[in-house]
Design an enzyme around this catalytic site. Structure first.
Site, mmCIF file in Angstrom:
data_model
loop_
_atom_site.group_PDB
_atom_site.id
_atom_site.type_symbol
_atom_site.label_atom_id
_atom_site.label_comp_id
_atom_site.label_asym_id
_atom_site.label_seq_id
_atom_site.Cartn_x
_atom_site.Cartn_y
_atom_site.Cartn_z
ATOM 1 N N GLY A 10 0.821 -1.210 0.000
ATOM 2 C CA GLY A 10 0.000 0.000 0.000
ATOM 3 C C GLY A 10 0.849 1.251 0.000
ATOM 4 O O GLY A 10 2.087 1.209 -0.014
ATOM 5 N N ILE A 40 -2.528 -12.020 8.148
ATOM 6 C CA ILE A 40 -2.409 -11.519 9.522
ATOM 7 C C ILE A 40 -3.569 -11.960 10.410
ATOM 8 O O ILE A 40 -3.485 -11.859 11.637
ATOM 9 C CB ILE A 40 -2.255 -9.982 9.575
ATOM 10 C CG1 ILE A 40 -3.507 -9.283 9.038
ATOM 11 C CG2 ILE A 40 -1.002 -9.540 8.849
ATOM 12 C CD1 ILE A 40 -3.522 -7.774 9.316
ATOM 13 N N TYR A 128 -15.710 1.026 10.425
ATOM 14 C CA TYR A 128 -14.274 1.195 10.211
ATOM 15 C C TYR A 128 -13.623 1.866 11.423
ATOM 16 O O TYR A 128 -12.628 1.373 11.960
ATOM 17 C CB TYR A 128 -14.025 2.021 8.942
ATOM 18 C CG TYR A 128 -12.599 2.491 8.796
ATOM 19 C CD1 TYR A 128 -11.568 1.583 8.544
ATOM 20 C CD2 TYR A 128 -12.278 3.847 8.908
ATOM 21 C CE1 TYR A 128 -10.256 2.016 8.416
ATOM 22 C CE2 TYR A 128 -10.963 4.279 8.774
ATOM 23 C CZ TYR A 128 -9.955 3.364 8.537
ATOM 24 O OH TYR A 128 -8.659 3.795 8.417
ATOM 25 N N TRP A 152 -6.435 11.362 5.684
ATOM 26 C CA TRP A 152 -6.386 11.876 4.309
ATOM 27 C C TRP A 152 -5.050 11.547 3.625
ATOM 28 O O TRP A 152 -4.382 12.413 3.065
ATOM 29 C CB TRP A 152 -6.628 13.370 4.302
ATOM 30 C CG TRP A 152 -7.969 13.819 4.805
ATOM 31 C CD1 TRP A 152 -8.823 13.130 5.623
ATOM 32 C CD2 TRP A 152 -8.608 15.064 4.541
ATOM 33 N NE1 TRP A 152 -9.951 13.871 5.883
ATOM 34 C CE2 TRP A 152 -9.842 15.069 5.232
ATOM 35 C CE3 TRP A 152 -8.257 16.198 3.815
ATOM 36 C CZ2 TRP A 152 -10.741 16.145 5.186
ATOM 37 C CZ3 TRP A 152 -9.131 17.268 3.768
ATOM 38 C CH2 TRP A 152 -10.360 17.248 4.442
#
Length: 292
Positions: A10, A40, A128, A152
């Protein structure tokens, strides 16, 4: 020193590895397993992998980050963000490694116009956010931990708001962007530098790390277009107007994602540059890489 990076594919994990290499760490001392190589959420697999590699530091950048998707699949979100974090924390304790857990502004309710300090009460408003908070609580059971809340995020290796805004601008004179959600854009290059700074010491605890300054998503989009030399205009809208325009429900987003970075200064670390400076450098990087 040996380092394990989860989520290295990522945006943030990619730049954490780049930062380590820049500081002279050998490639052989950095483990960046793909999800196909290390699940994981598999307790035994995590235990074995960590014991075999025996890292000194675990950068836990992997996460379930589909905010809207989490509302419909809380089980999958919790499995990654909570169970996965518990597994890595237990494995870190077993080998005595430091663990750096990446969290989010979504652990707050987003209703306070003043910047949230690290010790302020959390009140996540989405699945989330709830799972990331539960991940924090799991990490806090182990003394050698760092929790870093950010917001962000944008970087070279993956999808983000900057790339989306540049893509939707193609062939359009105007785009509609939300103007009543306030926060701080965060460049992964700058965040990775801070994370590696943390890893080199033992000032354990919780930190807020974003680029300096605040803006709305619409103001961020205007800065992106200005730096990229794009003529597309930004039409500002409220969250409610945007949801109606999109024609689909969304998980609740924080209206105010202002995070106080006082903990960085208190512990003697160097803060991140302004979000405007970060945006310009990122646009320059996209140009250099031929992506713009």
């Amino acid at each position: 020193m040996k380092y394990l990076i989860t989520g290295a594919g990522g945006q943030l994990g990619y730049d954490v590895k780049r930062e380590l290499l820049k500081r002279g760490v050998s490639e052989n001392d950095i483990a960046t397993p793909r999800s196909s190589e290390l699940d994981i959420t598999d307790t035994e697999a995590v235990k074995n992998y960590v014991e075999n590699f025996h890292p000194d530091v675990i950068f836990h950048c992997a996460a379930y980050t589909n905010v809207d998707g989490a509302e419909n699949d809380a089980k999958a979100c919790r499995k990654v963000n909570v169970d996965g974090t518990e597994n890595l924390t237990q494995a870190a304790e077993k080998v005595g490694a430091k663990i750096i857990y990446i969290s989010t502004d979504y652990v707050f309710d987003g209703e306070n116009p003043e910047p949230y300090d690290v010790d302020d009460e959390t009140a996540p408003q989405s699945i989330y956010g709830q799972t990331k908070r539960e991940g924090e609580l799991a990490v806090q059971q182990y003394p050698k931990h760092f929790i870093v809340r950010t917001a962000w995020v944008f970087g070279l290796n993956g999808k983000n708001f900057v790339k989306t805004m540049l893509k939707v601008a193609q062939g359009r004179d105007e785009v509609t962007v939300v103007d009543d959600q306030i926060g701080s854009p965060t460049y992964t290059v700058d965040l990775a530098r801070f994370l590696v700074d943390l890893a080199e010491g033992d000032n354990y605890g919780t930190y807020h790390a974003t680029n300096e300054g605040f803006c709305s998503w619409a103001e961020f989009a205007e800065e992106i277009y200005r730096d990229a030399g794009v003529d597309t205009k930004v039409k500002k809208a409220t969250t409610e107007e945007y949801i109606e325009l999109a024609g689909r429900p969304q998980a609740k987003r924080p209206h105010y994602s202002k995070l106080s970075k006082d903990s960085i200064e208190r512990n003697g670390f160097t803060g991140l540059p302004s979000w405007q400076d970060a945006t310009k450098r990122y646009i320059d990087e996209l140009k250099k890489e031929g992506e713009l």
